[in-house]
Scaffold this motif. Structure first.
Motif, PDB file in Angstrom:
ATOM      1  N   GLU A 263       1.047  20.451   1.922  1.00  0.00           N
ATOM      2  CA  GLU A 263       0.954  19.827   3.342  1.00  0.00           C
ATOM      3  C   GLU A 263       1.380  20.796   4.172  1.00  0.00           C
ATOM      4  N   ALA A 264       2.519  21.450   3.874  1.00  0.00           N
ATOM      5  CA  ALA A 264       3.093  22.601   4.747  1.00  0.00           C
ATOM      6  C   ALA A 264       2.146  23.497   5.146  1.00  0.00           C
ATOM      7  N   TYR A 265       1.290  23.975   4.181  1.00  0.00           N
ATOM      8  CA  TYR A 265       0.316  24.740   4.566  1.00  0.00           C
ATOM      9  C   TYR A 265      -0.748  24.408   5.596  1.00  0.00           C
ATOM     10  N   ILE A 266      -1.154  23.267   5.406  1.00  0.00           N
ATOM     11  CA  ILE A 266      -2.416  22.820   6.180  1.00  0.00           C
ATOM     12  C   ILE A 266      -1.688  21.814   7.628  1.00  0.00           C
ATOM     13  N   SER A 267      -0.399  21.628   7.456  1.00  0.00           N
ATOM     14  CA  SER A 267       0.217  20.891   8.513  1.00  0.00           C
ATOM     15  C   SER A 267      -0.161  19.496   8.900  1.00  0.00           C
ATOM     16  N   ALA A 268      -0.548  18.995   7.524  1.00  0.00           N
ATOM     17  CA  ALA A 268      -0.881  17.671   7.604  1.00  0.00           C
ATOM     18  C   ALA A 268      -0.530  16.747   6.225  1.00  0.00           C
ATOM     19  N   LYS A 269      -0.127  15.383   6.600  1.00  0.00           N
ATOM     20  CA  LYS A 269       0.330  14.573   5.591  1.00  0.00           C
ATOM     21  C   LYS A 269      -0.977  14.169   4.509  1.00  0.00           C
ATOM     22  N   LEU A 270      -0.614  14.166   3.170  1.00  0.00           N
ATOM     23  CA  LEU A 270      -1.416  13.958   2.427  1.00  0.00           C
ATOM     24  C   LEU A 270      -1.133  12.672   1.530  1.00  0.00           C
ATOM     25  N   PRO A 271      -2.018  11.698   1.229  1.00  0.00           N
ATOM     26  CA  PRO A 271      -1.704  10.520   0.311  1.00  0.00           C
ATOM     27  C   PRO A 271      -1.048  10.886  -0.956  1.00  0.00           C
ATOM     28  N   LYS A 272       0.150  10.155  -1.237  1.00  0.00           N
ATOM     29  CA  LYS A 272       0.837  10.361  -2.329  1.00  0.00           C
ATOM     30  C   LYS A 272       0.235  10.542  -3.722  1.00  0.00           C
ATOM     31  N   ILE A 273      -1.023   9.737  -3.734  1.00  0.00           N
ATOM     32  CA  ILE A 273      -1.653   9.889  -4.953  1.00  0.00           C
ATOM     33  C   ILE A 273      -2.234  11.332  -5.244  1.00  0.00           C
ATOM     34  N   GLU A 274      -2.231  12.357  -4.413  1.00  0.00           N
ATOM     35  CA  GLU A 274      -2.783  13.647  -4.575  1.00  0.00           C
ATOM     36  C   GLU A 274      -2.076  14.323  -5.592  1.00  0.00           C
ATOM     37  N   GLY A 275      -0.649  13.922  -5.914  1.00  0.00           N
ATOM     38  CA  GLY A 275       0.378  14.364  -6.580  1.00  0.00           C
ATOM     39  C   GLY A 275      -0.036  13.982  -8.086  1.00  0.00           C
ATOM     40  N   TYR A 276      -0.401  12.759  -8.024  1.00  0.00           N
ATOM     41  CA  TYR A 276      -0.951  11.993  -9.370  1.00  0.00           C
ATOM     42  C   TYR A 276      -2.153  12.755  -9.991  1.00  0.00           C
ATOM     43  N   TYR A 277      -3.192  12.894  -8.976  1.00  0.00           N
ATOM     44  CA  TYR A 277      -4.295  13.743  -9.338  1.00  0.00           C
ATOM     45  C   TYR A 277      -4.118  15.014  -9.687  1.00  0.00           C
ATOM     46  N   LEU A 278      -3.550  15.735  -9.100  1.00  0.00           N
ATOM     47  CA  LEU A 278      -2.936  17.028  -9.737  1.00  0.00           C
ATOM     48  C   LEU A 278      -2.484  16.977 -11.216  1.00  0.00           C
ATOM     49  N   TYR A 279      -1.674  16.074 -11.328  1.00  0.00           N
ATOM     50  CA  TYR A 279      -0.909  15.759 -12.723  1.00  0.00           C
ATOM     51  C   TYR A 279      -2.001  15.632 -13.583  1.00  0.00           C
ATOM     52  N   GLN A 280      -2.811  14.824 -13.327  1.00  0.00           N
ATOM     53  CA  GLN A 280      -4.148  14.412 -14.326  1.00  0.00           C
ATOM     54  C   GLN A 280      -4.697  15.670 -14.604  1.00  0.00           C
ATOM     55  N   TYR A 281      -4.930  16.579 -13.559  1.00  0.00           N
ATOM     56  CA  TYR A 281      -5.725  17.891 -13.838  1.00  0.00           C
ATOM     57  C   TYR A 281      -4.823  18.665 -14.880  1.00  0.00           C
ATOM     58  N   LEU A 282      -3.525  18.753 -14.598  1.00  0.00           N
ATOM     59  CA  LEU A 282      -2.725  19.701 -15.508  1.00  0.00           C
ATOM     60  C   LEU A 282      -2.710  18.838 -17.038  1.00  0.00           C
ATOM     61  N   VAL A 283      -2.387  17.535 -17.152  1.00  0.00           N
ATOM     62  CA  VAL A 283      -2.584  16.987 -18.451  1.00  0.00           C
ATOM     63  C   VAL A 283      -3.751  17.197 -19.165  1.00  0.00           C
ATOM     64  N   SER A 284      -4.918  17.258 -18.283  1.00  0.00           N
ATOM     65  CA  SER A 284      -5.981  17.478 -18.865  1.00  0.00           C
ATOM     66  C   SER A 284      -6.558  18.982 -19.325  1.00  0.00           C
ATOM     67  N   SER A 285      -5.594  19.903 -19.030  1.00  0.00           N
ATOM     68  CA  SER A 285      -5.766  21.176 -19.366  1.00  0.00           C
ATOM     69  C   SER A 285      -5.145  21.603 -20.531  1.00  0.00           C
ATOM     70  N   ARG A 286      -5.635  22.737 -21.422  1.00  0.00           N
ATOM     71  CA  ARG A 286      -5.001  23.102 -22.560  1.00  0.00           C
ATOM     72  C   ARG A 286      -4.234  24.445 -21.873  1.00  0.00           C
ATOM     73  N   ILE A 287      -2.975  24.178 -22.101  1.00  0.00           N
ATOM     74  CA  ILE A 287      -1.829  25.256 -21.268  1.00  0.00           C
ATOM     75  C   ILE A 287      -1.443  26.040 -22.652  1.00  0.00           C
ATOM     76  N   ASP A 288      -1.627  27.551 -22.644  1.00  0.00           N
ATOM     77  CA  ASP A 288      -1.149  28.161 -23.461  1.00  0.00           C
ATOM     78  C   ASP A 288       0.459  28.041 -24.017  1.00  0.00           C
ATOM     79  N   GLY A 289       0.925  27.525 -25.319  1.00  0.00           N
ATOM     80  CA  GLY A 289       2.024  27.283 -25.624  1.00  0.00           C
ATOM     81  C   GLY A 289       3.021  26.241 -25.021  1.00  0.00           C
ATOM     82  N   PHE A 290       2.116  25.195 -24.638  1.00  0.00           N
ATOM     83  CA  PHE A 290       2.843  24.238 -23.725  1.00  0.00           C
ATOM     84  C   PHE A 290       2.200  22.893 -24.075  1.00  0.00           C
ATOM     85  N   VAL A 291       2.806  22.005 -24.941  1.00  0.00           N
ATOM     86  CA  VAL A 291       2.398  20.473 -25.032  1.00  0.00           C
ATOM     87  C   VAL A 291       3.199  19.585 -24.206  1.00  0.00           C
TER      88      VAL A 291
END
Length: 492
Positions: A263-291
């Motif tokens: 938001e700071a980078y593009i100088s615009a407000k994003l919907p709150k759900i974007e944080g949830y979408y990004l969270y799902q991308y991370l939970v859906s990733s296999r991350i080395d040494g992280f469960v």
């Protein structure tokens, strides 16, 4: 006489590649036959004795295509007449519509640079609509406008499908890739991925880092090209979900911070759900040494893992069930199930190679996982996911390939046979060379070494033997390797 008509005429001839009558050209650019004669004469006047546009009585006009490509005449204006295939053209139009969806764009504005006939334009619209249907999106045509209607996630999924990232296995390659032209955005997304990795003290490997990069790059595109609604209507529902569900606080915190950074980078407000979408991308990733600290359905993960291994074993008649494979495969299946639940697609740039190198295993895994999809009520599993699953089974096959006891046979058993032995050892690690023999010693050697499964020979045996014999040259060329490789596959 306008440059636009000259450009349009040349573009039409580029795409026709054969003689076209003056009347046909006149109909295409809405002019008269005489106007076509004048435009052709004007263009050819810049090319001296050898014309750019060839004319033949009774046939019409044709572009000297090679001369056009080689031309440095200013009248050719190569940049503005860049040649694109029909597929590239439709992809460009579709991407432009997707980036501003659901906003409308004038049809003339979308197609004007391609100088298409009305029938070609209608054909393009039909094909674009069919492609969009695969993403549950609709192409709407009304009052001279086109627009795309559908969910935000489906729109982003379609955009990602249009990004050609084949061959990218390292994020740094993106800096030199034309599919991601805004390098300042590329660097910003790189910074955010590094921030995530630092915060969770883990590395996000390929292909998950590439998938995460594409998601964030597309988010920047969407945020700039359309006014994303920031309504708070569903915020209470989202907050309740995040509190009631068992989520990993580390991933949720870093996801929300990255959205704030964006938001700071593009100088615009994003919907709150974007944080949830990004969270799902991370939970859906296999991350080395992280469960992730989620209470997901671990029993389902284990059931799917065990069932998949058992089904692939029954289809291939091979034994895969060991604790190491079960552990590694379950670590992959956990985020995979989350991807399926959240309709997150992941690209697999190794897919074509996997299908070729491990075709039989790929087909077995595909059959098995589709059976399990019905059994466990899973969403459709595409070939990209099947390809990644295949690698786990292929890895087991590579680790546990049988060593094949082998004899090397030459006319004398010395000299060139030692060279042949060295080359075979260098190229076939699963062949255990028991002995190097002369042709006359074959029967004695087979009695001495009853465990022999293969004979590699530079000459044909004097009589049939009970084990396979592969005839090769003493220099062991590429054709010999292919022949031997086929026999090794059969024996394994």
């Amino acid at each position: 006489m306008s440059k636009e008509r000259e450009h349009k005429l040349i573009y039409l001839l580029v795409n026709k590649r054969d003689f076209v009558t003056a009347k046909q050209l006149a109909d295409e650019i809405h002019s008269s036959d005489k106007t076509i004669y004048r435009i052709v004469s004007k263009i050819n006047s810049r090319y001296g004795e050898q014309p750019l546009i060839i004319s033949e009585r009774g046939r019409g006009y044709k572009l000297d295509y090679q001369r056009y490509l080689d031309s440095d005449q200013p009248g050719a204006d190569m940049e503005s007449l860049s040649i694109v295939s029909p597929v590239e053209r439709r992809n460009k139009i579709m991407k432009r519509l997707l980036l501003v969806a659901p906003r409308r764009v004038r049809t003339n504005e979308l197609f004007e640079e391609y100088f298409l006939s009305a029938s070609s334009q209608i054909a393009d619209e039909k094909i674009i609509a069919e492609i969009l249907q695969r993403y549950n999106l609709t192409l709407v045509k009304k009052n001279g406008y086109l627009n795309i209607v559908g969910s935000e996630l489906n729109i982003r999924d379609a955009i990602q499908g249009l990004i050609n990232d084949t061959g990218i296995v390292d994020l740094n390659q993106i800096l030199n890739d034309d599919n991601f032209p805004r390098k300042y955005d590329v660097r910003f997304v790189f910074e955010q991925i590094r921030y995530i990795e630092t915060h969770i003290e883990s590395h996000i490997p390929y292909p998950y880092n590439l998938n995460l990069f594409s998601y964030m790059y597309i988010l920047l595109d969407r945020a700039r090209n359309t006014k994303m609604p920031v309504s708070k209507v569903n915020d209470d529902v989202l907050d309740k979900y995040l509190k009631d569900s068992s989520v990993d606080s580390r991933l949720l915190e870093v996801s929300q911070q990255v959205i704030k950074n964006t938001e700071a980078y593009i100088s615009a407000k994003l919907p709150k759900i974007e944080g949830y979408y990004l969270y799902q991308y991370l939970v859906s990733s296999r991350i080395d040494g992280f469960v992730p600290n989620t209470v997901g359905d671990h029993s389902k993960v284990q059931l799917v893992t065990d069932d998949l291994i058992a089904t692939v074993e029954s289809l291939t008649d091979k034994n895969f069930h060991n604790s190491d494979l079960v552990s590694r495969l379950s670590e992959h299946i956990r985020p995979m199930l989350n991807r399926l639940d959240n309709h997150i697609n992941i690209n697999n740039n190794l897919l074509d190679q996997i299908k070729i190198e491990y075709h039989a295993v790929f087909e077995a895994v595909k059959t098995a996982i589709n059976q399990l999809a019905d059994k466990y009520n899973l969403a459709q599993i595409n070939d990209n996911e099947v390809g990644f699953l295949t690698l786990y089974f292929a890895s087991e096959l590579e680790k546990h390939k049988k060593h094949i006891e082998t004899l090397i046979m030459c006319t004398t058993g010395i000299g060139t046979s030692e060279l042949l032995k060295s080359k075979i050892i260098a190229n076939f690690s699963t062949l255990d060379i028991v002995d190097v023999i002369a042709t006359a010693s074959l029967d004695d050697a087979l009695r001495k070494y009853p465990q022999i499964k293969l004979v590699i020979s530079t000459v044909r045996p004097l009589h049939a033997v009970a084990v396979p014999v592969v005839i090769v040259s003493a220099m062991f060329n590429m054709e010999d390797r292919k022949k031997l490789n086929e026999e090794v596959k059969n024996l394994q």
